[in-house]
Design a protein around this motif. Structure first.
Motif, PDB file in Angstrom:
ATOM      1  N   PRO A 179       9.078   0.077  -1.687  1.00  0.00           N
ATOM      2  CA  PRO A 179       7.773  -0.493  -1.305  1.00  0.00           C
ATOM      3  C   PRO A 179       7.080  -1.113  -2.509  1.00  0.00           C
ATOM      4  O   PRO A 179       7.278  -0.686  -3.651  1.00  0.00           O
ATOM      5  CB  PRO A 179       7.015   0.714  -0.757  1.00  0.00           C
ATOM      6  N   MET A 180       6.252  -2.146  -2.233  1.00  0.00           N
ATOM      7  CA  MET A 180       5.562  -2.888  -3.284  1.00  0.00           C
ATOM      8  C   MET A 180       4.062  -2.621  -3.213  1.00  0.00           C
ATOM      9  O   MET A 180       3.478  -2.533  -2.124  1.00  0.00           O
ATOM     10  CB  MET A 180       5.817  -4.389  -3.130  1.00  0.00           C
ATOM     11  N   SER A 181       3.430  -2.516  -4.375  1.00  0.00           N
ATOM     12  CA  SER A 181       1.982  -2.291  -4.441  1.00  0.00           C
ATOM     13  C   SER A 181       1.238  -3.542  -3.976  1.00  0.00           C
ATOM     14  O   SER A 181       1.684  -4.674  -4.190  1.00  0.00           O
ATOM     15  CB  SER A 181       1.559  -1.933  -5.865  1.00  0.00           C
ATOM     16  N   GLU A 182       0.072  -3.339  -3.321  1.00  0.00           N
ATOM     17  CA  GLU A 182      -0.702  -4.451  -2.792  1.00  0.00           C
ATOM     18  C   GLU A 182      -2.192  -4.165  -2.921  1.00  0.00           C
ATOM     19  O   GLU A 182      -2.618  -3.011  -3.052  1.00  0.00           O
ATOM     20  CB  GLU A 182      -0.377  -4.691  -1.303  1.00  0.00           C
ATOM     21  N   ILE A 183      -2.980  -5.269  -2.880  1.00  0.00           N
ATOM     22  CA  ILE A 183      -4.432  -5.177  -2.815  1.00  0.00           C
ATOM     23  C   ILE A 183      -4.855  -5.741  -1.467  1.00  0.00           C
ATOM     24  O   ILE A 183      -4.506  -6.874  -1.123  1.00  0.00           O
ATOM     25  CB  ILE A 183      -5.102  -5.956  -3.959  1.00  0.00           C
ATOM     26  N   LYS A 184      -5.608  -4.974  -0.705  1.00  0.00           N
ATOM     27  CA  LYS A 184      -6.009  -5.367   0.639  1.00  0.00           C
ATOM     28  C   LYS A 184      -7.521  -5.268   0.803  1.00  0.00           C
ATOM     29  O   LYS A 184      -8.214  -4.647  -0.018  1.00  0.00           O
ATOM     30  CB  LYS A 184      -5.322  -4.475   1.684  1.00  0.00           C
ATOM     31  N   LEU A 185      -8.018  -5.872   1.889  1.00  0.00           N
ATOM     32  CA  LEU A 185      -9.428  -5.806   2.238  1.00  0.00           C
ATOM     33  C   LEU A 185      -9.621  -4.896   3.438  1.00  0.00           C
ATOM     34  O   LEU A 185      -8.706  -4.702   4.245  1.00  0.00           O
ATOM     35  CB  LEU A 185      -9.966  -7.199   2.563  1.00  0.00           C
ATOM     36  N   THR A 186     -10.811  -4.321   3.546  1.00  0.00           N
ATOM     37  CA  THR A 186     -11.107  -3.483   4.709  1.00  0.00           C
ATOM     38  C   THR A 186     -10.953  -4.309   5.990  1.00  0.00           C
ATOM     39  O   THR A 186     -11.323  -5.486   6.047  1.00  0.00           O
ATOM     40  CB  THR A 186     -12.543  -2.933   4.626  1.00  0.00           C
ATOM     41  N   GLY A 187     -10.384  -3.662   7.009  1.00  0.00           N
ATOM     42  CA  GLY A 187     -10.129  -4.348   8.276  1.00  0.00           C
ATOM     43  C   GLY A 187      -8.766  -4.998   8.349  1.00  0.00           C
ATOM     44  O   GLY A 187      -8.316  -5.365   9.440  1.00  0.00           O
ATOM     45  N   GLY A 239      -4.651   4.459  -1.981  1.00  0.00           N
ATOM     46  CA  GLY A 239      -3.956   5.594  -2.570  1.00  0.00           C
ATOM     47  C   GLY A 239      -2.527   5.271  -2.942  1.00  0.00           C
ATOM     48  O   GLY A 239      -2.125   4.100  -2.983  1.00  0.00           O
ATOM     49  N   ILE A 240      -1.764   6.323  -3.187  1.00  0.00           N
ATOM     50  CA  ILE A 240      -0.364   6.198  -3.581  1.00  0.00           C
ATOM     51  C   ILE A 240       0.502   6.595  -2.378  1.00  0.00           C
ATOM     52  O   ILE A 240       0.362   7.701  -1.839  1.00  0.00           O
ATOM     53  CB  ILE A 240      -0.044   7.100  -4.789  1.00  0.00           C
ATOM     54  N   TYR A 241       1.360   5.689  -1.971  1.00  0.00           N
ATOM     55  CA  TYR A 241       2.262   5.931  -0.852  1.00  0.00           C
ATOM     56  C   TYR A 241       3.674   6.064  -1.396  1.00  0.00           C
ATOM     57  O   TYR A 241       4.135   5.217  -2.171  1.00  0.00           O
ATOM     58  CB  TYR A 241       2.164   4.798   0.175  1.00  0.00           C
ATOM     59  N   GLU A 242       4.347   7.140  -0.984  1.00  0.00           N
ATOM     60  CA  GLU A 242       5.642   7.491  -1.568  1.00  0.00           C
ATOM     61  C   GLU A 242       6.719   7.570  -0.494  1.00  0.00           C
ATOM     62  O   GLU A 242       6.529   8.208   0.546  1.00  0.00           O
ATOM     63  CB  GLU A 242       5.527   8.841  -2.285  1.00  0.00           C
ATOM     64  N   THR A 272      10.193   6.865  -4.498  1.00  0.00           N
ATOM     65  CA  THR A 272       9.673   5.633  -5.063  1.00  0.00           C
ATOM     66  C   THR A 272       8.280   5.420  -4.505  1.00  0.00           C
ATOM     67  O   THR A 272       8.001   5.783  -3.352  1.00  0.00           O
ATOM     68  CB  THR A 272      10.576   4.429  -4.730  1.00  0.00           C
ATOM     69  N   GLN A 273       7.371   4.836  -5.312  1.00  0.00           N
ATOM     70  CA  GLN A 273       5.956   4.798  -4.954  1.00  0.00           C
ATOM     71  C   GLN A 273       5.409   3.373  -4.958  1.00  0.00           C
ATOM     72  O   GLN A 273       5.939   2.472  -5.599  1.00  0.00           O
ATOM     73  CB  GLN A 273       5.133   5.638  -5.946  1.00  0.00           C
ATOM     74  N   ALA A 274       4.315   3.186  -4.207  1.00  0.00           N
ATOM     75  CA  ALA A 274       3.549   1.951  -4.191  1.00  0.00           C
ATOM     76  C   ALA A 274       2.072   2.316  -4.120  1.00  0.00           C
ATOM     77  O   ALA A 274       1.680   3.246  -3.401  1.00  0.00           O
ATOM     78  CB  ALA A 274       3.929   1.078  -3.003  1.00  0.00           C
ATOM     79  N   THR A 275       1.258   1.570  -4.860  1.00  0.00           N
ATOM     80  CA  THR A 275      -0.186   1.817  -4.866  1.00  0.00           C
ATOM     81  C   THR A 275      -0.884   0.771  -4.008  1.00  0.00           C
ATOM     82  O   THR A 275      -0.689  -0.435  -4.212  1.00  0.00           O
ATOM     83  CB  THR A 275      -0.744   1.765  -6.291  1.00  0.00           C
ATOM     84  N   ILE A 276      -1.671   1.239  -3.055  1.00  0.00           N
ATOM     85  CA  ILE A 276      -2.430   0.351  -2.176  1.00  0.00           C
ATOM     86  C   ILE A 276      -3.906   0.456  -2.551  1.00  0.00           C
ATOM     87  O   ILE A 276      -4.501   1.541  -2.476  1.00  0.00           O
ATOM     88  CB  ILE A 276      -2.240   0.718  -0.692  1.00  0.00           C
TER      89      ILE A 276
END
Length: 393
Positions: free
Chosen positions: A29-37, A104-107, A130-134
């Protein structure tokens, strides 16, 4: 020395260990930046023999050492986990309608160790991970104009102006542009927070989902949608189709209008009477996709399939329909010109024969009529002698 049987048994016993393979990640999994909704999806692809088991875990960013396992349907059914096992193990974690608490951190964890679920074992040894930060940011506030509804052709189409205004954001604004149905509209980019898009003479094909998009220096794009709705208008369809019996026929209709219509096919069976067509017969197949529909008829029957077919498009604004005439010809259709010529020849021959038969009895004399006297050569000789004697005198 071991006997042949003993060596074979030893090899068979060692085979599982020889062919086994530790779990390993093919895709993480890849880390991402998201918006509420918004929503996100994380992918995890693992290999191993046997195929490894996959699990998803979550930890708050401020408590990275305290993980909790995620289950399908968690967080008020906003969490969806779909896992499939084949040659590889593949799992997709999806979370919709994001809130700030979803950051958070998703593993992704995977293991094919037989002891992986033994609570006495250390998970750090039996599972690979393996981890990804959202990161989830507050969505900027965008004020957008209300939806618009296009009226049927009246000859007095009034212009429509769509508007958006960015009133609040946590990152520096860069650009604004407009999109229609997922495609960027050219020449609409601007640096202003207030933006407009004008439809000077709106038509049915101008309907759709319009979106004003704002870009930022350190945050994902934000957008607001404005729907321009209109009743369907069918622009493309086959007016008629000519086929031979036993062949396949394809009828279609295309439309403009928004929202995308519900499609219905019908066949005329009498004066003002129609029957609905669906995919249940095994000979009729309907494919609908947005503003397009297609009706396929397999192995045409000359007795039941010819006729008038109607495609109907309807949405919450209105409905339209168009008709296609299907003609089905017999297998003998290519022979009709030849048969016509042959029929003409036969009729002509019959006329000639009848005419000859009627003409022939008129030329033969009846037996009751007296026969005319026959002039012999001797009579002619006497006439010639008399002529010569007068000439001598």
């Amino acid at each position: 020395m071991l006997s042949y049987t003993g060596m074979l048994a030893l090899l068979l016993a060692m085979l599982p260990y020889v062919s086994s393979q530790n779990a390993g990640f093919v895709k993480s999994p890849m880390s991402e930046i998201k918006l509420t909704g918004d929503a996100f999806e994380l992918y995890c692809d693992v290999v191993g023999n046997p195929v490894p088991e996959i699990q998803w875990w979550y930890a708050d960013i401020n408590r990275a050492d305290s993980f909790k396992q995620l289950w399908d349907g968690a967080r008020k059914r906003r969490v969806s986990i779909n896992t499939a096992y084949g040659a590889n193990g593949v799992s997709v974690l999806a979370i919709s309608r994001l809130t700030l608490e979803d950051a958070g951190i998703y593993e992704c964890r995977a293991s094919n160790d037989p002891r992986r679920n033994d609570l006495r074992q250390n998970p750090a040894i039996t599972w690979i991970r393996t981890q990804a930060t959202i990161s989830v940011l507050q969505k900027p506030r965008i004020n957008a104009s209300d939806q618009e509804i296009l009226q049927p052709k009246s000859g007095q189409e009034l212009p429509i102006t769509l508007q958006c205004n960015l009133t609040n954001s946590h990152s520096t604004h860069r650009e604004t542009f407009w999109m229609k149905n997922g495609q960027e509209i050219s020449n609409t980019r601007t640096e202003h927070k207030h933006t407009e898009f004008k439809l000077s003479k709106p038509r049915t094909d101008d309907s759709g989902e319009y979106m004003c998009v704002y870009t930022f220096k350190s945050a994902p794009n934000a957008n607001a949608s404005i729907e321009v709705k209109a009743a369907p208008e069918i622009l493309g369809h086959k007016r008629s189709e000519n086929k031979k019996e036993g062949e396949n026929a394809t009828l279609y209709c295309k439309s403009v209008g928004y929202p995308h219509p519900m499609w219905l096919w019908r066949k005329k069976v009498g004066r003002g009477s129609y029957i609905d067509i669906d995919n249940s017969t095994g000979r009729f197949f309907i494919i609908n996709k947005d503003n397009f529909t297609e009706l396929s008829i397999i192995s045409l029957d000359i007795r039941t399939d010819p006729g008038e077919y109607v495609c109907n498009a309807s949405n919450i604004i209105g409905s339209r329909e168009s008709m296609t005439i299907l003609r089905v010809r017999s297998h003998l259709a290519p022979l009709w010109p030849f048969l016509g010529v042959l029929a003409e020849i036969i009729i002509l021959v019959v006329i000639i024969v009848v005419y000859e038969k009627r003409k022939r009895p008129d030329e033969v004399p009846d037996d009751d009529e007296p026969a005319a006297p026959i002039k012999t050569n001797s009579t002619n000789n006497h006439k010639d002698k008399n002529v010569r004697q007068r000439n001598a005198n």
